[in-house]
Design an enzyme around this catalytic site. Sequence first.
Site, PDB file in Angstrom:
ATOM      1  N   ASN A 161       0.800  -1.238   0.000  1.00 17.66           N
ATOM      2  CA  ASN A 161       0.000   0.000   0.000  1.00 17.66           C
ATOM      3  C   ASN A 161       0.827   1.282   0.000  1.00 17.66           C
ATOM      4  OD1 ASN A 161       0.662  -0.626   2.729  1.00 17.66           O
ATOM      5  ND2 ASN A 161      -0.830   0.894   3.387  1.00 17.66           N
ATOM      6  N   GLU A 258       3.964  -4.640  12.377  1.00 19.94           N
ATOM      7  CA  GLU A 258       3.048  -3.509  12.172  1.00 19.94           C
ATOM      8  C   GLU A 258       1.869  -4.065  11.391  1.00 19.94           C
ATOM      9  OE1 GLU A 258       3.466  -0.429  13.291  1.00 19.94           O
ATOM     10  OE2 GLU A 258       5.393  -0.886  14.175  1.00 19.94           O
ATOM     11  N   CYS A 292      -3.298   1.418   6.814  1.00 20.35           N
ATOM     12  CA  CYS A 292      -3.540   0.748   8.090  1.00 20.35           C
ATOM     13  C   CYS A 292      -4.183   1.693   9.088  1.00 20.35           C
ATOM     14  CB  CYS A 292      -2.221   0.224   8.643  1.00 20.35           C
ATOM     15  SG  CYS A 292      -0.968   1.507   8.785  1.00 20.35           S
ATOM     16  N   GLU A 468       7.568   1.026  15.751  1.00 21.96           N
ATOM     17  CA  GLU A 468       8.595   1.649  14.923  1.00 21.96           C
ATOM     18  C   GLU A 468       8.723   3.098  15.350  1.00 21.96           C
ATOM     19  OE1 GLU A 468       7.729   0.892  10.729  1.00 21.96           O
ATOM     20  OE2 GLU A 468       8.968  -0.914  10.827  1.00 21.96           O
TER      21      GLU A 468
END
Length: 498
Positions: A161, A258, A292, A468
């Site tokens: 994405n 993630e 996301c 992250e």
Amino acid sequence: MSLLLNPIEPPKLIKSWINNDAAHGSGRELPVFYPATGEQVSILVEDGPEDVNKAVISARKAFDNTSWSKQSIEKRIEILESCRKVILDNLDELARLECLATGLILREIKGFHLQRAAYNFRFFAQYISQTHGERFDNTEGYLTLVNREPAGVIGLIAPWNAPLALATMKIAASIAFGNCAILKPSEQTPFSLAKLVSLLSNILPPGVLNLVNGRGPVTGSHLVAHPGIDRISFTGGTVTGRSVMMEAGKQLTPCSMELGGKSANIIFSSADYQRALDGALIGIYSNNGQQCLAGSRILVEEKIFDQFVAEFIERTKQIVVGDPLKDETEIGPIASKRHMERILSFADLAVKDGDKLLVGGHKSDIHEKGYFMEPTAVLAKSNKSRVCQEEIFGPFASFIPFRSEDEAIEIANDTEFGLVSYIWSDHMPTIMNMSEAMRSGVVWVNTPMMRELRAPFGGFKNSGVAREGGYSCEQFYTEEKTISLPKSPLNLIKFGSR
Ligand code: NDP
């Protein structure tokens, strides 16, 4: 039907990149499509187990036998800055390659994705200039030092994405902390990262960054299962993430995950109404709706619900869906035919489940074979509806009304996910109460999305494991080592001298 041009003439064949050389995989040839026209534009050569093994050996050699992991901080900073520069110098080509595989809007790729990709290298260059270890002075006469050392060889698995923006975070963090890496992009979107790795091969020593290509369950799973991998950094869906982590767990390989989201965008009557409306539209429709952190469940206080939903629908009808190369386009094609069909299946499902389709729900006829769909919104029967519980990952919003803060909290947290939450209110006690109550890794107040790279980013619950960001990456990409030494000779017990 419009005639859509390709953003760039693509390479005929996408190869992998091992030890700073192009490599021809031993696996199948896979077609790659341009989402705007559905046309096959290139072929990707899949890497099998032997190819993955070669990439791991190359990274391991670079890690063990060269000076990369022991490189001075000054030199590493210089190299990271060169990586940033090469991205900016090749911005147009990289952006067009990104557009060709993803269908993302060229303007957004240039204005955001590539800027972020370049900045990821600068961010870690600045970060490592300030890192420090720990030192404990003990009254019994010894000193303990805590070193952070590179973790080793890192497997980096990236989704389709936002390939450049997301993968460069992983690449920059890996090499900044002295590791060597193997990147596996999504087989749907290989162009931009293949080009980037080839550009970086002119800057990085051989083996420091390698690229393998192919499908997740083939190339990806060989990488995860390889015993020579010291860490896996994964961004992708929750279901895939779970199986990756189970495989990695067999060798106790630490993972940073993630994963997906189903985030609540909560709008109170005390909010700046226009900003909240703009924010709700950005939250679900930017990046072609494929992100996301999308605010895909829009919770609106009952007092303003009808008006808010009506204006949201009006604005949705005005959205320009079309050619990703045109400046006026606001939503481009969905990344793949299969994904578009999956998103649209939720519109049918919603109707069957008793939710109300408010707008959209169909394929758009912009191009006969392109993967264009109308931006879509439904009024959910309740938060239990599947459109409120499953990650749809497209331009598809679900509306739910609420009456009180407590009810909003209950609805917002009633999900397996916990990536981000959005709160729109100008009432400070509401902001504080809601921010503290959200079971999510990030809370954005009165803003659609804002990423501070020094701060941790990641999810609660099934939205992720680890984070992250600056210090979070330092922890993940390094091993801690404790070294204890006496400041002067200590009295030792003398075994065998009685
Ligand atoms: P997937 O989980 O399908 O794939 C992610 C990556 O994993 C791809 O490179 C894929 O390869 C690879 N993969 C698939 N199966 C395996 C396997 N068995 N072993 C190793 N690797 C594998 O996600 P998508 O690419 O569809 O991306 C969308 C998802 O990513 C959404 O759920 C989204 O929420 C999440 N995401 C999370 C972000 C976050 O920061 N939390 C940011 C962006 C996206 P291939 O595609 O070639 O099969």
